[in-house]
Motif scaffolding. Structure first.
Motif: not given
Length: 78
Positions: A1, A23, A39, A41-42, A44, A48-51, A53
């Motif tokens: 990431m 974290y 952020s 985008e992850i 899986t 999908t989800f926004q991580q 930063v």
């Protein structure tokens, strides 16, 4: 990431040893003339989800005159 943000340089001991999974702390070299991302985008198998930063420090950099110590709103060159 971390490579989505820039060039990873160092990580803290907890992150490297996977002792703290809430974290990660990573020192990343970035190009400040480009906007810093907020952020990642992850993707899986479950969706999908926004991580988000978070940055401990953001440099003041003006993209108009390409100088440090001030931002676009405070640029004297305008």
């Amino acid at each position: 990431m971390a490579t989505a943000i820039g060039k990873p340089l160092y990580t803290d001991n907890f992150t490297a040893s996977i002792e703290r999974i809430s974290y990660a702390r990573i020192l990343v070299e970035t190009d400040v003339s480009q906007p810093l991302i907020d952020s990642i985008e992850i993707v899986t198998p479950s969706g999908t989800f926004q991580q988000p930063v978070e940055y401990e420090w953001r440099p003041s950099f003006c993209t108009d005159c390409m100088k440090f110590r001030h931002n676009v709103e405070k640029c004297w060159a305008k």
